[in-house]
Design a protein around this motif. Structure first.
Motif, PDB file in Angstrom:
ATOM      1  N   ILE A  63       0.832  -1.212   0.000  1.00 58.45           N
ATOM      2  CA  ILE A  63       0.000   0.000   0.000  1.00 58.45           C
ATOM      3  C   ILE A  63       0.868   1.265   0.000  1.00 58.45           C
ATOM      4  O   ILE A  63       0.606   2.218  -0.747  1.00 58.45           O
ATOM      5  N   GLU A  64       1.937   1.269   0.795  1.00 62.89           N
ATOM      6  CA  GLU A  64       2.808   2.457   0.835  1.00 62.89           C
ATOM      7  C   GLU A  64       3.518   2.644  -0.519  1.00 62.89           C
ATOM      8  O   GLU A  64       3.752   3.775  -0.951  1.00 62.89           O
ATOM      9  N   ILE A  65       3.847   1.520  -1.166  1.00 63.84           N
ATOM     10  CA  ILE A  65       4.504   1.649  -2.479  1.00 63.84           C
ATOM     11  C   ILE A  65       3.503   2.185  -3.517  1.00 63.84           C
ATOM     12  O   ILE A  65       3.852   3.030  -4.346  1.00 63.84           O
ATOM     13  N   ILE A  66       2.267   1.739  -3.457  1.00 59.65           N
ATOM     14  CA  ILE A  66       1.247   2.296  -4.367  1.00 59.65           C
ATOM     15  C   ILE A  66       1.148   3.811  -4.121  1.00 59.65           C
ATOM     16  O   ILE A  66       1.156   4.617  -5.051  1.00 59.65           O
ATOM     17  N   HIS A  67       1.094   4.184  -2.844  1.00 62.10           N
ATOM     18  CA  HIS A  67       0.993   5.610  -2.498  1.00 62.10           C
ATOM     19  C   HIS A  67       2.172   6.394  -3.091  1.00 62.10           C
ATOM     20  O   HIS A  67       1.995   7.459  -3.694  1.00 62.10           O
ATOM     21  N   THR A  68       3.369   5.848  -2.930  1.00 61.27           N
ATOM     22  CA  THR A  68       4.569   6.512  -3.455  1.00 61.27           C
ATOM     23  C   THR A  68       4.473   6.677  -4.976  1.00 61.27           C
ATOM     24  O   THR A  68       4.780   7.745  -5.520  1.00 61.27           O
ATOM     25  N   ALA A  69       4.029   5.608  -5.651  1.00 57.57           N
ATOM     26  CA  ALA A  69       3.888   5.663  -7.115  1.00 57.57           C
ATOM     27  C   ALA A  69       2.906   6.750  -7.526  1.00 57.57           C
ATOM     28  O   ALA A  69       3.166   7.522  -8.471  1.00 57.57           O
ATOM     29  N   THR A  70       1.796   6.847  -6.797  1.00 55.78           N
ATOM     30  CA  THR A  70       0.779   7.837  -7.199  1.00 55.78           C
ATOM     31  C   THR A  70       1.311   9.261  -7.032  1.00 55.78           C
ATOM     32  O   THR A  70       1.019  10.126  -7.851  1.00 55.78           O
ATOM     33  N   LEU A  71       2.107   9.494  -5.976  1.00 58.20           N
ATOM     34  CA  LEU A  71       2.631  10.855  -5.779  1.00 58.20           C
ATOM     35  C   LEU A  71       3.634  11.221  -6.871  1.00 58.20           C
ATOM     36  O   LEU A  71       3.692  12.364  -7.328  1.00 58.20           O
ATOM     37  N   ILE A  72       4.432  10.232  -7.301  1.00 58.89           N
ATOM     38  CA  ILE A  72       5.403  10.498  -8.371  1.00 58.89           C
ATOM     39  C   ILE A  72       4.654  10.864  -9.662  1.00 58.89           C
ATOM     40  O   ILE A  72       4.982  11.837 -10.339  1.00 58.89           O
ATOM     41  N   HIS A  73       3.612  10.097  -9.972  1.00 65.03           N
ATOM     42  CA  HIS A  73       2.825  10.427 -11.162  1.00 65.03           C
ATOM     43  C   HIS A  73       2.112  11.768 -10.984  1.00 65.03           C
ATOM     44  O   HIS A  73       2.043  12.582 -11.902  1.00 65.03           O
TER      45      HIS A  73
ATOM     46  N   MET B 193       9.298   5.201 -13.343  1.00 65.53           N
ATOM     47  CA  MET B 193       9.563   4.775 -11.963  1.00 65.53           C
ATOM     48  C   MET B 193       8.243   4.543 -11.229  1.00 65.53           C
ATOM     49  O   MET B 193       8.097   3.595 -10.466  1.00 65.53           O
ATOM     50  N   GLY B 194       7.269   5.414 -11.490  1.00 68.27           N
ATOM     51  CA  GLY B 194       5.941   5.214 -10.903  1.00 68.27           C
ATOM     52  C   GLY B 194       5.352   3.879 -11.352  1.00 68.27           C
ATOM     53  O   GLY B 194       4.802   3.124 -10.545  1.00 68.27           O
ATOM     54  N   ASP B 195       5.509   3.571 -12.635  1.00 68.51           N
ATOM     55  CA  ASP B 195       5.006   2.292 -13.162  1.00 68.51           C
ATOM     56  C   ASP B 195       5.718   1.110 -12.496  1.00 68.51           C
ATOM     57  O   ASP B 195       5.100   0.113 -12.125  1.00 68.51           O
ATOM     58  N   PHE B 196       7.049   1.259 -12.369  1.00 66.77           N
ATOM     59  CA  PHE B 196       7.836   0.201 -11.745  1.00 66.77           C
ATOM     60  C   PHE B 196       7.346  -0.044 -10.307  1.00 66.77           C
ATOM     61  O   PHE B 196       7.157  -1.193  -9.882  1.00 66.77           O
ATOM     62  N   LEU B 197       7.116   1.046  -9.581  1.00 65.01           N
ATOM     63  CA  LEU B 197       6.666   0.910  -8.190  1.00 65.01           C
ATOM     64  C   LEU B 197       5.295   0.233  -8.127  1.00 65.01           C
ATOM     65  O   LEU B 197       5.044  -0.605  -7.257  1.00 65.01           O
ATOM     66  N   LEU B 198       4.428   0.612  -9.060  1.00 63.24           N
ATOM     67  CA  LEU B 198       3.104  -0.010  -9.065  1.00 63.24           C
ATOM     68  C   LEU B 198       3.236  -1.516  -9.285  1.00 63.24           C
ATOM     69  O   LEU B 198       2.589  -2.323  -8.607  1.00 63.24           O
ATOM     70  N   ALA B 199       4.130  -1.911 -10.223  1.00 65.24           N
ATOM     71  CA  ALA B 199       4.347  -3.335 -10.490  1.00 65.24           C
ATOM     72  C   ALA B 199       4.894  -4.042  -9.246  1.00 65.24           C
ATOM     73  O   ALA B 199       4.426  -5.123  -8.863  1.00 65.24           O
ATOM     74  N   ARG B 200       5.872  -3.398  -8.586  1.00 62.74           N
ATOM     75  CA  ARG B 200       6.448  -4.001  -7.372  1.00 62.74           C
ATOM     76  C   ARG B 200       5.386  -4.153  -6.276  1.00 62.74           C
ATOM     77  O   ARG B 200       5.338  -5.157  -5.568  1.00 62.74           O
ATOM     78  N   ALA B 201       4.564  -3.133  -6.143  1.00 61.40           N
ATOM     79  CA  ALA B 201       3.523  -3.181  -5.108  1.00 61.40           C
ATOM     80  C   ALA B 201       2.570  -4.340  -5.378  1.00 61.40           C
ATOM     81  O   ALA B 201       2.232  -5.110  -4.464  1.00 61.40           O
ATOM     82  N   LEU B 202       2.166  -4.498  -6.641  1.00 62.09           N
ATOM     83  CA  LEU B 202       1.225  -5.576  -6.965  1.00 62.09           C
ATOM     84  C   LEU B 202       1.890  -6.938  -6.738  1.00 62.09           C
ATOM     85  O   LEU B 202       1.249  -7.886  -6.285  1.00 62.09           O
ATOM     86  N   GLN B 203       3.205  -7.000  -7.035  1.00 61.10           N
ATOM     87  CA  GLN B 203       3.959  -8.229  -6.800  1.00 61.10           C
ATOM     88  C   GLN B 203       3.922  -8.608  -5.307  1.00 61.10           C
ATOM     89  O   GLN B 203       3.706  -9.768  -4.956  1.00 61.10           O
ATOM     90  N   VAL B 204       4.136  -7.630  -4.448  1.00 56.91           N
ATOM     91  CA  VAL B 204       4.098  -7.889  -3.000  1.00 56.91           C
ATOM     92  C   VAL B 204       2.699  -8.351  -2.591  1.00 56.91           C
ATOM     93  O   VAL B 204       2.532  -9.322  -1.843  1.00 56.91           O
ATOM     94  N   LEU B 205       1.678  -7.694  -3.128  1.00 56.23           N
ATOM     95  CA  LEU B 205       0.301  -8.039  -2.747  1.00 56.23           C
ATOM     96  C   LEU B 205      -0.089  -9.419  -3.280  1.00 56.23           C
ATOM     97  O   LEU B 205      -0.768 -10.189  -2.605  1.00 56.23           O
TER      98      LEU B 205
ATOM     99  N   ALA C 193      -9.701  -6.010  -3.904  1.00 61.89           N
ATOM    100  CA  ALA C 193      -9.834  -4.682  -3.285  1.00 61.89           C
ATOM    101  C   ALA C 193      -8.729  -3.742  -3.786  1.00 61.89           C
ATOM    102  O   ALA C 193      -8.983  -2.566  -4.083  1.00 61.89           O
ATOM    103  N   ALA C 194      -7.509  -4.268  -3.912  1.00 59.65           N
ATOM    104  CA  ALA C 194      -6.376  -3.405  -4.281  1.00 59.65           C
ATOM    105  C   ALA C 194      -6.499  -2.913  -5.720  1.00 59.65           C
ATOM    106  O   ALA C 194      -6.306  -1.719  -5.999  1.00 59.65           O
ATOM    107  N   THR C 195      -6.850  -3.822  -6.644  1.00 62.93           N
ATOM    108  CA  THR C 195      -6.913  -3.399  -8.049  1.00 62.93           C
ATOM    109  C   THR C 195      -8.091  -2.430  -8.256  1.00 62.93           C
ATOM    110  O   THR C 195      -8.006  -1.486  -9.040  1.00 62.93           O
ATOM    111  N   ARG C 196      -9.137  -2.635  -7.499  1.00 63.55           N
ATOM    112  CA  ARG C 196     -10.277  -1.711  -7.596  1.00 63.55           C
ATOM    113  C   ARG C 196      -9.855  -0.319  -7.109  1.00 63.55           C
ATOM    114  O   ARG C 196     -10.153   0.700  -7.747  1.00 63.55           O
TER     115      ARG C 196
ATOM    116  N   ARG D 285      -9.750   3.273  -9.154  1.00 65.10           N
ATOM    117  CA  ARG D 285     -10.520   4.440  -8.702  1.00 65.10           C
ATOM    118  C   ARG D 285      -9.610   5.655  -8.508  1.00 65.10           C
ATOM    119  O   ARG D 285      -9.989   6.793  -8.788  1.00 65.10           O
ATOM    120  N   MET D 286      -8.387   5.405  -8.033  1.00 61.33           N
ATOM    121  CA  MET D 286      -7.455   6.541  -7.860  1.00 61.33           C
ATOM    122  C   MET D 286      -7.149   7.195  -9.202  1.00 61.33           C
ATOM    123  O   MET D 286      -7.104   8.418  -9.309  1.00 61.33           O
TER     124      MET D 286
END
Ligand code: FPP
Ligand code: MG
Length: 321
Positions: A72-82, A110-122, A133-136, A140-141
């Protein structure tokens, strides 16, 4: 985040920090360099705190809950970079943003990479419930962010609330929902904690938008007045425009729409918002959402973790950064 809030999950936060750093590792030099920069400019870890505290308050804050908090924190980081690319930002958390240092191309990727890493962890959690829940929430974001860029200068609170629900509250809702799932909550507890996160998220974004008028650059780590300069109509301005019954409202709205050109013009908009109770009303609305969010905690038995969640909510609306 305040020590008092993190206190019930102190050991988990230690493991979270260690594994968060490892998750960003890459053998591609530029990716590692940007990852290092991300590590040097960490934020408040509000979302992981909400997630871990929820898991703890419901039952147990396990290693799986820590992994979810990392995702979740990595998704957050990715969204702020974008978001910094979308907003043409140059400063966040007191330092230059990735897009300024390495350019838009590297930052977006880098934002894309982080999103991929976050999904990998999840995905590693092996829970369809969490993935669904996460992909939804991610979808929405993105919708919320797109709604914001196309919304432009529409002074409509319904559009504003729908947009902040999507762009900000959906990730906070996810944080608490996933914490509740992994803490072993009942479907009723999971649903209520998701609502809790959503309401706290709305209160958070209204407060963020207030700080753009009332905060100072030093504590915020980013310039104030950005929203108005970017022609964004946030709640304080929407409320002031609604409260002003003379031609001044049209004039101010036209000014924001055509683009603020000087500090004097920005100050004029600031005074207008203050004078027509935009600050006061938006602050009240943030508090109302926070209070409504707190009611959802009643499904949990009292514990240190639940008290820390209550404190986190107060912090969300009282903060200066
Ligand atoms: C900050 O808002 C931005 C968000 C809360 C959401 C951003 C979402 C996206 C860019 C889309 C999703 C992207 C990915 C990678 C899943 P703000 O601009 O109001 O706050 P700020 O002042 O802190 O920049
Ligand atoms: Mg932004």
């Amino acid at each position: 985040m305040l020590n008092q809030i993190l206190q019930p999950i102190q050991p988990q936060i230690g493991r979270f920090e260690e594994r968060f750093k490892k998750t960003l590792e890459s053998d591609v030099k530029l990716v590692q360099a940007m990852g290092d920069r991300i590590m040097e400019t960490r934020g408040k870890i509000l979302r992981p705190a909400l997630s871990l505290l929820t898991a703890q308050a419901i039952g147990e804050c396990s290693d799986r809950a820590i992994d979810a908090a990392i995702g979740i924190e990595i998704i957050h980081t990715a969204t702020l970079i974008h978001d910094d690319v979308v907003d043409f930002a140059d400063k966040r958390r007191g330092t230059e943003v990735l897009n300024l240092r390495w350019g838009n191309q590297a930052a977006v990727l880098m934002g894309d990479f982080l999103l991929a890493r976050a999904l990998q962890v999840l995905v590693g959690l092996d829970s369809m419930e969490v993935m669904r829940a996460a992909t939804r929430a991610v979808g929405r974001m993105i919708e919320g962010e797109i709604q914001e860029i196309q919304g432009g200068v529409e002074a409509e609170s319904a559009i504003y609330f729908s947009m902040i629900d999507k762009k900000t509250a959906s990730l906070m809702a996810l944080s608490c929902e996933v914490g509740a799932i992994l803490g072993g909550g009942t479907p009723e507890q999971v649903a209520q904690m998701s609502t809790f996160g959503k309401e706290v998220g709305i209160a958070f974004q209204i407060t963020d938008d207030l700080l753009d008028f009332t905060g100072d650059e030093e504590s915020l780590g980013k310039p104030v007045g950005n929203d108005v300069r970017e022609r964004k109509l946030t709640l304080p301005l929407i409320r002031a425009l609604g409260n002003c019954q003379n031609g001044e409202a049209e004039r101010i709205q036209a000014k924001v729409r055509s683009g603020i050109e000087s500090d004097e013009e920005l100050q004029e908009v600031f005074h207008f918002v203050e004078r027509y109770k935009g600050i006061e009303e938006a602050r009240e609305e943030a508090k109302t959402y926070a209070t409504s969010g707190l009611k959802n905690l009643l499904v949990l038995t009292t514990s240190d973790a639940r008290q820390a969640l209550e404190l986190a909510v107060r912090h969300v609306v009282d903060r200066d950064r």
